[in-house]
Write a protein that holds these residues in place. Structure first.
Motif, PDB file in Angstrom:
ATOM      1  N   ALA A 134      -5.974  11.951   8.026  1.00  0.00           N
ATOM      2  CA  ALA A 134      -5.076  11.309   7.184  1.00  0.00           C
ATOM      3  C   ALA A 134      -5.919  10.729   6.021  1.00  0.00           C
ATOM      4  N   PHE A 135      -4.964  10.305   5.123  1.00  0.00           N
ATOM      5  CA  PHE A 135      -5.684   9.876   3.619  1.00  0.00           C
ATOM      6  C   PHE A 135      -5.333   8.466   3.643  1.00  0.00           C
ATOM      7  N   ALA A 136      -6.264   7.644   3.781  1.00  0.00           N
ATOM      8  CA  ALA A 136      -6.291   6.039   3.534  1.00  0.00           C
ATOM      9  C   ALA A 136      -6.462   5.569   2.340  1.00  0.00           C
ATOM     10  N   MET A 137      -5.317   5.450   1.701  1.00  0.00           N
ATOM     11  CA  MET A 137      -5.765   4.940   0.117  1.00  0.00           C
ATOM     12  C   MET A 137      -4.885   3.628   0.032  1.00  0.00           C
ATOM     13  N   THR A 138      -3.380   3.657   0.459  1.00  0.00           N
ATOM     14  CA  THR A 138      -2.482   2.523   0.021  1.00  0.00           C
ATOM     15  C   THR A 138      -2.728   1.442   0.589  1.00  0.00           C
ATOM     16  N   GLU A 139      -2.611   0.280  -0.001  1.00  0.00           N
ATOM     17  CA  GLU A 139      -2.855  -1.019   0.715  1.00  0.00           C
ATOM     18  C   GLU A 139      -1.555  -1.937   0.419  1.00  0.00           C
ATOM     19  N   PRO A 140      -1.422  -2.859   1.251  1.00  0.00           N
ATOM     20  CA  PRO A 140      -0.119  -3.730   1.255  1.00  0.00           C
ATOM     21  C   PRO A 140      -0.256  -4.928   0.410  1.00  0.00           C
ATOM     22  N   ASP A 141      -1.573  -5.245   0.100  1.00  0.00           N
ATOM     23  CA  ASP A 141      -1.690  -6.580  -0.516  1.00  0.00           C
ATOM     24  C   ASP A 141      -1.771  -6.080  -2.034  1.00  0.00           C
ATOM     25  N   VAL A 142      -1.882  -5.081  -2.457  1.00  0.00           N
ATOM     26  CA  VAL A 142      -2.264  -4.937  -3.990  1.00  0.00           C
ATOM     27  C   VAL A 142      -1.125  -3.706  -4.631  1.00  0.00           C
ATOM     28  N   ALA A 143      -0.721  -3.773  -5.626  1.00  0.00           N
ATOM     29  CA  ALA A 143       0.159  -2.624  -6.209  1.00  0.00           C
ATOM     30  C   ALA A 143      -0.870  -1.329  -6.168  1.00  0.00           C
ATOM     31  N   SER A 144      -0.654  -0.461  -5.231  1.00  0.00           N
ATOM     32  CA  SER A 144      -1.465   0.691  -5.221  1.00  0.00           C
ATOM     33  C   SER A 144      -1.147   1.573  -5.926  1.00  0.00           C
ATOM     34  N   SER A 145      -0.107   1.697  -6.687  1.00  0.00           N
ATOM     35  CA  SER A 145       0.118   2.787  -8.008  1.00  0.00           C
ATOM     36  C   SER A 145      -1.000   2.713  -8.632  1.00  0.00           C
ATOM     37  N   ASP A 146      -1.480   1.432  -8.943  1.00  0.00           N
ATOM     38  CA  ASP A 146      -2.927   1.669  -9.726  1.00  0.00           C
ATOM     39  C   ASP A 146      -3.960   1.436  -8.759  1.00  0.00           C
ATOM     40  N   ALA A 147      -4.642   2.726  -8.736  1.00  0.00           N
ATOM     41  CA  ALA A 147      -5.603   2.792  -7.860  1.00  0.00           C
ATOM     42  C   ALA A 147      -6.973   1.824  -8.077  1.00  0.00           C
ATOM     43  N   THR A 148      -7.107   1.525  -9.384  1.00  0.00           N
ATOM     44  CA  THR A 148      -8.099   0.391  -9.597  1.00  0.00           C
ATOM     45  C   THR A 148      -7.991  -0.565  -8.934  1.00  0.00           C
ATOM     46  N   ASN A 149      -6.762  -1.078  -8.235  1.00  0.00           N
ATOM     47  CA  ASN A 149      -6.481  -2.459  -7.691  1.00  0.00           C
ATOM     48  C   ASN A 149      -6.981  -2.453  -6.231  1.00  0.00           C
ATOM     49  N   ILE A 150      -7.579  -1.254  -5.759  1.00  0.00           N
ATOM     50  CA  ILE A 150      -7.757  -1.075  -4.332  1.00  0.00           C
ATOM     51  C   ILE A 150      -8.675  -2.023  -4.008  1.00  0.00           C
ATOM     52  N   GLU A 151      -8.767  -2.813  -2.659  1.00  0.00           N
ATOM     53  CA  GLU A 151      -9.531  -4.178  -2.311  1.00  0.00           C
ATOM     54  C   GLU A 151     -10.425  -3.613  -1.126  1.00  0.00           C
ATOM     55  N   THR A 152     -10.080  -2.414  -0.362  1.00  0.00           N
ATOM     56  CA  THR A 152     -11.175  -1.971   0.747  1.00  0.00           C
ATOM     57  C   THR A 152     -12.535  -1.901   0.259  1.00  0.00           C
ATOM     58  N   ARG A 153     -13.390  -2.467   0.798  1.00  0.00           N
ATOM     59  CA  ARG A 153     -14.768  -2.526   0.635  1.00  0.00           C
ATOM     60  C   ARG A 153     -15.609  -1.588   1.367  1.00  0.00           C
ATOM     61  N   ILE A 154     -16.487  -0.729   0.678  1.00  0.00           N
ATOM     62  CA  ILE A 154     -17.380   0.247   1.181  1.00  0.00           C
ATOM     63  C   ILE A 154     -18.594  -0.384   0.826  1.00  0.00           C
ATOM     64  N   GLU A 155     -19.412  -0.813   1.819  1.00  0.00           N
ATOM     65  CA  GLU A 155     -20.827  -1.505   1.452  1.00  0.00           C
ATOM     66  C   GLU A 155     -21.883  -0.639   2.071  1.00  0.00           C
TER      67      GLU A 155
END
Length: 404
Positions: A134-155
């Motif tokens: 699976a490819f996990a990109m789209t998020e419910p809390d932001v407009a994911s059509s703009d990929a710069t909005n992605i909020e998932t954190r990778i620390e």
């Protein structure tokens, strides 16, 4: 531009048409019957595995990969008429040929950007059809059509990355054979270049902190064909640093490289969906009578069929031109055309299928014909891989730039 079909493509096309007639179309009803008897609706019906074995036996396997080391080595122009044929049965044929999204895009990412170890662990079993992904990109809390909005954190934490975030409409994630996610998240959320903030990470499904929370419906359908669409939560899921795909900050560029072929593959299959709708429309028209004469004698029906044929022929030429450009000048050089087909194809195919639904009356919205599910799938593709409006905005800007 030479769109003439070469000998290899013509031979594969004939082989695939025979496979569809002899095995795929008869398996559609069988798959539905078997699914009703499965322990989980997300398990794979046995007939699908039978189709996969037959496809491999016939040499109809991994046709989508232009890299001859991993796939069939076909160009986009060669693959286009084959993908169109699989679109006539979109819930079975692509999976049977190991040419179904999101695995196709994930395999392309691993083939192009993966390390030797990542390819051995994940690409090889994907190429063999032994696992799904699976490819996990789209998020419910932001407009994911703009990929710069992605909020998932990778620390980064020593020798590990920690992933925290919530995704949804993650295709294929409900399938128990889905063993790995390619997760898009931000490793540098405050970086000055918004297109260098994101990275991609391989996260095995069984990683502690990964929860496949629920299945998401599409127009009321639970898409069982390739493993549904899921909401997935990553709660401080830890994976080794070696699971990074490419380099830190390279996620946005990798996503764009992944989406180009994905978009044209969708459009190729959409044309096949439209062709099946036209076939069903014509069969219905010659077999039904209303107000004293066959539907095929009604002027309005003539207009629907004629307009559908013209529209599909126009789309096919545009998709073939785009495939040719991708082969000759690359994805960047075909950027405008990729956006054009992404705008035009789902919109037009939705209209063609809708006319077929109308001609079938109540049958068109029932489970007795594939039209309702075809319509839902085509309508969804006006959102998937970027909504129409995003592509219109970008395409218009390119046009206007010539006159600035």
């Amino acid at each position: 531009m030479d769109f003439a079909m070469d000998a290899r493509t013509e031979e594969l096309r004939k082989r695939l048409l025979d496979f569809m007639d002899a095995h795929v179309y008869p398996a559609e009803a069988v798959a539905e019957e078997q699914r009703a008897e499965l322990a989980s609706p997300w398990d794979t019906p046995p007939v699908v595995e039978e189709l996969k074995a037959e496809a491999r036996r016939r040499g109809l396997w991994n046709l989508f990969l232009p890299d001859g080391e991993y796939g069939a080595g076909l160009t986009n122009l060669q693959y286009a008429p084959l993908a169109e044929i699989t679109g006539r049965s979109p819930h079975l044929a692509p999976t049977a040929l190991n040419c179904a999204a999101p695995d196709t895009g994930n395999m392309e990412v691993l083939a192009q950007f993966g390390t030797p170890e990542q390819r051995e662990r994940w690409l090889e079993p994907l190429l063999a059809g032994e696992i799904r992904s699976a490819f996990a990109m789209t998020e419910p809390d932001v407009a994911s059509s703009d990929a710069t909005n992605i909020e998932t954190r990778i620390e980064r934490d020593g020798g590990e990355y920690v992933v925290t975030g919530r995704k949804w409409y993650i295709s294929g994630a409900m399938n128990p054979d889905c063993r790995v996610f390619i997760v898009m998240g931000k490793t540098d959320p405050d970086g000055p270049d918004v297109r260098r903030q994101q990275s991609m990470l391989l996260v095995p499904r069984d990683t502690p902190g990964v929860e496949v929370r629920r299945a998401m419906r599409v127009y009321g359908y639970e898409d069982h064909s390739h493993g549904g669409h899921a909401e997935v939560v990553f709660d401080r899921a830890r994976v080794p640093v070696a699971n990074l795909v490419g380099e830190e900050g390279g996620g946005f560029a990798i996503a764009q490289a992944r989406l180009g072929p994905g978009r044209i593959h969708h459009c190729m299959r959409l044309i096949g969906m439209a062709e099946r709708a036209i076939e069903l429309m014509c069969r219905r028209a010659v077999s039904r009578t209303a107000f004293g004469k066959p539907l095929a004698a009604q002027g309005q029906v003539h207009a629907w069929i004629a307009d559908a044929r013209v529209a599909v022929e126009q789309l096919r030429l545009l998709v073939l031109k785009t495939a040719w450009l991708m082969d000759t000048v690359g994805n960047r050089g075909a950027h405008t055309e990729i956006q054009a087909i992404k705008i035009a194809t789902p919109r037009t195919v939705v209209d063609v299928i809708d006319r077929a639904v109308q001609l079938h009356g109540a049958g068109g919205v029932s489970q007795d014909f594939p039209l309702a599910e075809l319509w839902a799938a085509a309508r969804t593709l006006r959102l998937a891989d970027g909504p129409d409006e995003v592509h219109q905005r970008s395409l218009a800007r390119r046009e206007l730039r010539r006159y600035a």
